[in-house]
Design a protein around this motif. Structure first.
Motif, PDB file in Angstrom:
ATOM      1  N   GLN A 262       7.589  -8.182  40.507  1.00 30.12           N
ATOM      2  CA  GLN A 262       7.785  -7.664  42.233  1.00 30.12           C
ATOM      3  C   GLN A 262       8.656  -7.971  42.435  1.00 30.12           C
ATOM      4  OE1 GLN A 262       4.806  -6.700  44.705  1.00 30.12           O
ATOM      5  NE2 GLN A 262       5.416  -5.684  46.186  1.00 30.12           N
ATOM      6  N   GLU A 266      12.523  -7.180  43.675  1.00 32.78           N
ATOM      7  CA  GLU A 266      12.868  -7.422  45.129  1.00 32.78           C
ATOM      8  C   GLU A 266      14.603  -7.422  44.913  1.00 32.78           C
ATOM      9  OE1 GLU A 266       9.817  -9.119  47.358  1.00 32.78           O
ATOM     10  OE2 GLU A 266       8.787  -6.994  47.233  1.00 32.78           O
ATOM     11  N   GLU A 280      14.890   2.217  43.729  1.00 32.71           N
ATOM     12  CA  GLU A 280      13.515   2.570  44.611  1.00 32.71           C
ATOM     13  C   GLU A 280      13.164   3.480  43.763  1.00 32.71           C
ATOM     14  OE1 GLU A 280      14.486   4.263  48.412  1.00 32.71           O
ATOM     15  OE2 GLU A 280      15.368   2.108  49.339  1.00 32.71           O
ATOM     16  N   LEU A 281      13.530   4.417  42.917  1.00 27.46           N
ATOM     17  CA  LEU A 281      13.055   5.311  42.016  1.00 27.46           C
ATOM     18  C   LEU A 281      12.959   4.456  41.012  1.00 27.46           C
ATOM     19  CD1 LEU A 281      15.505   8.385  42.243  1.00 27.46           C
ATOM     20  CD2 LEU A 281      13.471   8.459  43.254  1.00 27.46           C
ATOM     21  N   GLN A 282      12.851   3.800  40.305  1.00 28.18           N
ATOM     22  CA  GLN A 282      12.193   3.030  39.590  1.00 28.18           C
ATOM     23  C   GLN A 282      10.913   1.848  39.620  1.00 28.18           C
ATOM     24  OE1 GLN A 282      15.827   0.625  38.109  1.00 28.18           O
ATOM     25  NE2 GLN A 282      16.840   2.218  36.179  1.00 28.18           N
ATOM     26  N   MET A 283      11.106   1.583  41.032  1.00 29.93           N
ATOM     27  CA  MET A 283      10.086   0.799  41.753  1.00 29.93           C
ATOM     28  C   MET A 283       8.634   2.065  41.963  1.00 29.93           C
ATOM     29  SD  MET A 283      10.466  -2.123  43.093  1.00 29.93           S
ATOM     30  CE  MET A 283      10.011  -2.276  44.109  1.00 29.93           C
ATOM     31  N   ASP A 284       9.456   2.666  42.497  1.00 36.33           N
ATOM     32  CA  ASP A 284       8.352   4.285  42.577  1.00 36.33           C
ATOM     33  C   ASP A 284       7.184   4.332  41.696  1.00 36.33           C
ATOM     34  OD1 ASP A 284       8.713   4.589  45.468  1.00 36.33           O
ATOM     35  OD2 ASP A 284       9.585   5.841  45.465  1.00 36.33           O
ATOM     36  N   ASN A 285       8.068   4.861  40.756  1.00 37.50           N
ATOM     37  CA  ASN A 285       7.614   4.792  39.358  1.00 37.50           C
ATOM     38  C   ASN A 285       6.661   3.350  38.730  1.00 37.50           C
ATOM     39  OD1 ASN A 285       7.261   6.309  36.573  1.00 37.50           O
ATOM     40  ND2 ASN A 285       8.348   5.120  35.695  1.00 37.50           N
ATOM     41  N   ASN A 287       5.122   0.736  40.664  1.00 43.08           N
ATOM     42  CA  ASN A 287       4.105   0.641  40.792  1.00 43.08           C
ATOM     43  C   ASN A 287       3.249   2.163  40.799  1.00 43.08           C
ATOM     44  OD1 ASN A 287       5.437  -1.004  42.540  1.00 43.08           O
ATOM     45  ND2 ASN A 287       6.048  -0.237  44.408  1.00 43.08           N
ATOM     46  N   THR A 288       3.829   3.070  40.024  1.00 43.16           N
ATOM     47  CA  THR A 288       2.700   4.293  39.809  1.00 43.16           C
ATOM     48  C   THR A 288       2.035   3.676  38.933  1.00 43.16           C
ATOM     49  OG1 THR A 288       3.597   6.462  41.560  1.00 43.16           O
ATOM     50  CG2 THR A 288       2.241   6.334  39.427  1.00 43.16           C
ATOM     51  N   GLN A 289       2.252   3.641  37.508  1.00 40.21           N
ATOM     52  CA  GLN A 289       2.342   2.988  36.788  1.00 40.21           C
ATOM     53  C   GLN A 289       1.836   1.581  36.699  1.00 40.21           C
ATOM     54  OE1 GLN A 289       2.652   4.199  33.843  1.00 40.21           O
ATOM     55  NE2 GLN A 289       3.759   6.030  34.355  1.00 40.21           N
TER      56      GLN A 289
END
Length: 571
Positions: A262, A266, A280-285, A287-289
């Motif tokens: 993480q 950042e 941000e999209l990659q981060m969301d993905n 975090n979902t995984q």
């Protein structure tokens, strides 16, 4: 543990008799053995009391080797009690005395104890230097039992100094040697050290495997010693606790890895501001995984915990059933042990009381000048004292056999020549009892038999004496010796009267007589055949009793031609 208790009671009985006859050397030896047994049972304070009493007598008698043994054993007990500093002067004295009498192996033995004491006292480097020297000399002389203890100490030292590769090297050497000698307690100890090494080196899978191996060995030890269900539950609880601890360490490492990942993400956000939306999209993905992964791991962990609880519950039911069954067996064994102990004490008291009464009577007659022949009276007193000494000596030998301390002086013997000469002496003895002795020696003249010749001689003499005592006048005794399947077999059989079939299994029990009405004058002390069995067993042999075709009793002795010579007995 039951064997230790029975051996402890036998040594206590021998100690009482030795106090009565005033044999200081035997008293010191029994006190030492009692302390050693209590040390093995974990009763360190009582062990220390016995060993201190033994040391006082040893110092009064001035036997340097015995003084050294007692000092070294006291140091071991103090170290087990956590009193390492108090143990130092005792083990130092033991080393000094062993060096004085040039007992090299005992010097290394005491030095390993000294190294262990120093390590526990925090003097790690000095302990490391001493134990390294011991290992080198023990490897040259192939002292396996000393090597195992030394490998434990050096492994603990390297583990404390975080030298994990060195620690694992010595643990592997020790574990291989413990497996070879089938020392399960040492196998468990080395596997426990492996668990610590792997856990500190972050090799959790290997730590799990070593922990499971340690548990399997501990289970076999518990079964072999018939420990109760509480001890097994404690071992299971300790296993679960350690397993849970390793799981927590594994999860901590995964959490740290996730946090590091993480932080990297950042950092990339700050550096690549122009690609912020994409990141941000990659981060969301990501975090979902991660959430899905954690949820999956959580479900797996819950399922694993459920399986553990279910397994422990099942084991608890089985252990409670086994505990109940074991309690019933222990109660039955306890009743049998009490009955055997009471019978043995009664028989020993009778065997001691009879000659003591005779001695007392003769002394009173001499005191009041009532004896018609004083020389004959004195001769009878000496005879009764010799009989008492023989009985006590045999009881002491049986006690040593029970505790595994019976010493054998093994040598190669040209057995046929010795046997021929010995049987000529027995011909004369049996002729005095009007018995005919015939012998068949079907062995090669060059045959070499590894044995303690004095013990073998006593075995044959006991059997010949039984034949003289019980065989009717004009009867015959047949002695045979032959080899079969790498064994040397001795057979002694006599003519009537015989022994009932139901009495054959009891012939080698202590103080057992086929005719309960016989006195010690006609029926012996009842421990001759027990001595025979103890000495034959000490030679790794076996003994068999059956009815003879001549109408009497047949005793067969089976000995291996070659003895696996162990380490020299210490004390």
């Amino acid at each position: 543990m039951g064997q230790y208790k029975e051996s402890f009671e036998n040594h206590q009985l021998a100690l009482q008799i030795e106090y009565q006859i005033g044999d200081s050397s035997s008293v010191a030896s029994s006190l030492y053995n009692l302390g050693n047994i209590r040390y093995k049972m974990g009763d360190y304070q009582l062990a220390l009391d016995y060993l201190n009493d033994a040391l006082k007598i040893d110092e009064e008698m001035g036997v340097l080797q015995d003084i050294a043994y007692s000092n070294n054993r006291i140091a071991l007990v103090l170290d087990a009690m956590g009193e390492s500093e108090q143990a130092v002067p005792y083990v130092s004295k033991a080393i000094e005395l062993f060096q004085e009498i040039e007992a090299k192996r005992d010097v290394d033995w005491a030095t390993s104890v000294y190294a262990k004491v120093l390590f526990c006292a925090g003097q790690t480097e000095k302990a490391k230097s001493l134990i390294t020297g011991v290992i080198k000399r023990a490897q040259e002389q192939n002292y396996q039992s000393l090597l195992i203890d030394a490998y434990v100490i050096i492994s603990q030292i390297h583990l404390q100094q975080e030298n994990y590769d060195e620690a694992r090297h010595y643990i592997t050497l020790g574990l291989n040697l413990a497996n070879k000698t089938e020392e399960m307690a040492q196998q468990a100890l080395f596997n426990g050290l492996l668990v610590d090494v792997y856990a500190k080196a972050n090799s959790y899978k290997s730590a799990f495997e070593a922990l499971q191996q340690q548990k399997q060995i501990n289970d076999r030890i518990l079964d072999a010693k018939r420990l109760d269900g509480i001890a097994q539950l404690q071992a299971e609880s300790e296993y679960v606790r350690k397993a849970h601890k390793i799981q927590l360490l594994e999860k901590d490492r995964e959490l740290q890895s996730a946090q590091l990942e993480q932080q990297k993400l950042e950092s990339k956000l700050a550096i690549e501001e122009r690609q912020r939306v994409l990141i941000e999209l990659q981060m969301d993905n990501a975090n979902t995984q991660l959430a899905l992964s954690e949820e999956k791991q959580s479900r797996q962990a819950n399922f694993f915990v459920f399986l553990i609880i279910l397994g422990l519950f099942s084991m608890l039911i089985v252990l409670l059933f086994q505990r109940r069954k074991m309690s019933e067996l222990q109660a039955q064994n306890a009743r049998q042990l009490v009955e055997r102990k009471n019978k043995m004490l009664s028989d020993v008291s009778h065997e001691l009381r009879t000659p003591l009464t005779s001695i007392k009577l003769q002394i009173e007659m001499l005191e009041h000048e009532l004896a018609e022949d004083p020389k004959q009276a004195y001769s009878l007193v000496h005879s009764k004292i010799a009989s008492l000494n023989y009985l006590i000596s045999n009881l002491f030998q049986l006690a040593k056999a029970d505790s595994g301390d019976l010493e054998l002086n093994i040598h190669e013997v040209e057995f046929r020549d010795w046997l021929s000469e010995f049987l000529q002496q027995q011909h004369r003895q049996l002729a005095e009892h009007k018995l005919e002795l015939s012998s068949q020696l079907e062995i090669e003249k060059s045959l070499l038999f590894e044995c303690d010749l004095d013990r073998i001689k006593q075995v044959i003499e006991n059997l010949m004496s039984n034949s003289c005592r019980y065989t009717h006048e004009g009867g015959q005794v047949v002695f045979k010796c032959f080899t079969q399947d790498e064994q040397i077999i001795l057979s002694i059989e006599d003519s009537a009267p015989g022994v009932g079939e139901h009495e054959l299994p009891h012939l080698f029990e202590r103080l057992y007589r086929t005719d309960k009405s016989r006195s010690s004058q006609s029926g012996g002390s009842g421990i001759g055949l027990s001595i025979v069995k103890a000495y034959v067993t000490a030679h790794k042999g076996r003994v068999w009793a059956s009815q003879s075709d001549l109408g009497g009793l047949k005793i067969e002795l089976f000995f291996p031609l070659k003895q696996n010579k162990g380490q020299d007995a210490q004390k």
